[in-house]
Design an enzyme around this catalytic site. Structure first.
Site, mmCIF file in Angstrom:
data_model
loop_
_atom_site.group_PDB
_atom_site.id
_atom_site.type_symbol
_atom_site.label_atom_id
_atom_site.label_comp_id
_atom_site.label_asym_id
_atom_site.label_seq_id
_atom_site.Cartn_x
_atom_site.Cartn_y
_atom_site.Cartn_z
ATOM 1 N N SER A 1 6.029 -8.985 4.183
ATOM 2 C CA SER A 1 7.233 -8.323 3.616
ATOM 3 C C SER A 1 7.884 -7.260 4.538
ATOM 4 C CB SER A 1 6.972 -7.872 2.184
ATOM 5 O OG SER A 1 6.634 -8.901 1.349
ATOM 6 N N LYS B 1 4.481 4.779 -3.475
ATOM 7 C CA LYS B 1 4.947 3.613 -2.579
ATOM 8 C C LYS B 1 6.257 3.740 -2.843
ATOM 9 C CE LYS B 1 3.037 -0.679 -0.962
ATOM 10 N NZ LYS B 1 2.077 -1.691 -1.351
ATOM 11 N N HIS C 1 3.652 -16.015 0.571
ATOM 12 C CA HIS C 1 3.547 -15.873 -0.759
ATOM 13 C C HIS C 1 3.499 -17.108 -1.792
ATOM 14 C CE1 HIS C 1 4.919 -11.400 -0.526
ATOM 15 N NE2 HIS C 1 3.414 -11.438 -0.342
ATOM 16 N N ARG D 1 -4.240 -13.848 6.049
ATOM 17 C CA ARG D 1 -3.627 -14.384 7.369
ATOM 18 C C ARG D 1 -4.473 -14.153 8.455
ATOM 19 N NH1 ARG D 1 0.973 -10.237 5.782
ATOM 20 N NH2 ARG D 1 -0.896 -9.149 5.453
HETATM 21 O O1 PNS Z 1 1.271 -6.527 -1.861
HETATM 22 P P1 PNS Z 1 0.200 -5.489 -1.951
HETATM 23 O O2 PNS Z 1 1.053 -4.125 -1.792
HETATM 24 O O3 PNS Z 1 -0.665 -5.613 -0.602
HETATM 25 O O4 PNS Z 1 -0.719 -5.487 -3.281
HETATM 26 C C1 PNS Z 1 -1.697 -4.657 -3.312
HETATM 27 C C2 PNS Z 1 -2.220 -4.866 -4.685
HETATM 28 C C3 PNS Z 1 -1.282 -4.597 -5.894
HETATM 29 C C4 PNS Z 1 -2.952 -5.982 -4.847
HETATM 30 C C5 PNS Z 1 -3.243 -3.520 -4.650
HETATM 31 O O5 PNS Z 1 -2.438 -2.273 -4.613
HETATM 32 C C6 PNS Z 1 -4.099 -3.307 -5.854
HETATM 33 O O6 PNS Z 1 -5.007 -3.988 -6.322
HETATM 34 N N1 PNS Z 1 -3.711 -2.560 -6.897
HETATM 35 C C7 PNS Z 1 -4.203 -2.157 -8.097
HETATM 36 C C8 PNS Z 1 -5.056 -0.791 -8.147
HETATM 37 C C9 PNS Z 1 -6.585 -1.060 -7.875
HETATM 38 O O7 PNS Z 1 -7.247 -1.659 -8.844
HETATM 39 N N2 PNS Z 1 -7.147 -0.312 -7.072
HETATM 40 C C10 PNS Z 1 -8.477 -0.626 -6.826
HETATM 41 C C11 PNS Z 1 -8.653 -1.818 -5.874
HETATM 42 S S1 PNS Z 1 -10.474 -2.187 -5.519
#
Ligand code: PNS
Length: 162
Positions: free
Chosen positions: A128, A41, A17, A91
């Site tokens: 993570s 989550k 990150h 990745r």
């Molecule tokens: O580190 P992560 O858990 O992979 O992060 C995920 C994150 C926060 C980027 C993703 O869950 C997200 O975009 N959440 C916001 C909700 C949202 O906008 N959903 C629609 C996506 S198309």
């Protein structure tokens, strides 16, 4: 002002990150590290801990703002913050397959672009989830996480032995 958002759970933040955030900071005037909360989550670290670890780790970088993202839409969050881009690390091809539909949806929702930065090979295996498993089973993760995270894992291990 060109502003980008690096979103994630950061549970915990790791060196992969950091590398992406530092590269994003070189491309934009300001990068918001947006720490997400999703109540469905189960996180290893609380939102406050995830914010603190990110803040301690990124303190020396210029142009970085760290804040909670809340539970809403990422595209809407970017619009409210005046961010024209989301920056994410890639990745592998499975990351690509997972991320592109979300990038497309986010762009269709508000016009926000997603920029993918390829992960450096030495960090391309990091997640993570894997770091939590290795640390939880007593493995050494010091090559993969910043000091603020190492310290919290050490504290947790110490508490478990008390
Ligand atoms: O580190 P992560 O858990 O992979 O992060 C995920 C994150 C926060 C980027 C993703 O869950 C997200 O975009 N959440 C916001 C909700 C949202 O906008 N959903 C629609 C996506 S198309």
């Amino acid at each position: 002002m060109r502003r980008a958002v690096c979103p994630g759970s950061f549970d915990p933040i790791h060196n992969g990150h950091l590398e992406v955030i530092a590269r994003a900071a070189g491309l934009f005037d300001e990068v918001i590290v947006a720490v997400s909360t999703n109540y469905s989550k189960k996180y290893r670290f609380s939102l406050d801990e995830r914010l603190e670890m990110a803040a301690e780790t990124l303190a020396s970088l210029r142009g970085i703002v760290i804040e909670p993202m809340g539970e809403g839409l990422l595209a809407e969050y970017c619009r409210q913050r005046g961010a024209s881009a989301i920056v994410k690390g890639l990745r592998s091809s499975s990351d690509f397959d997972y991320e592109v539909p979300m990038a497309t949806m986010n762009r269709q929702l508000t016009g926000v672009e997603t920029i993918f930065l390829h992960a450096e090979a030495r960090y391309a295996h990091l997640s993570s989830t894997m770091i939590k498993e290795v640390a939880g089973l007593g493995g050494d993760v010091s090559d993969y996480v910043p000091r603020a995270v190492q310290r919290r894992f050490a504290e947790a291990a110490g508490a478990a032995h008390d």
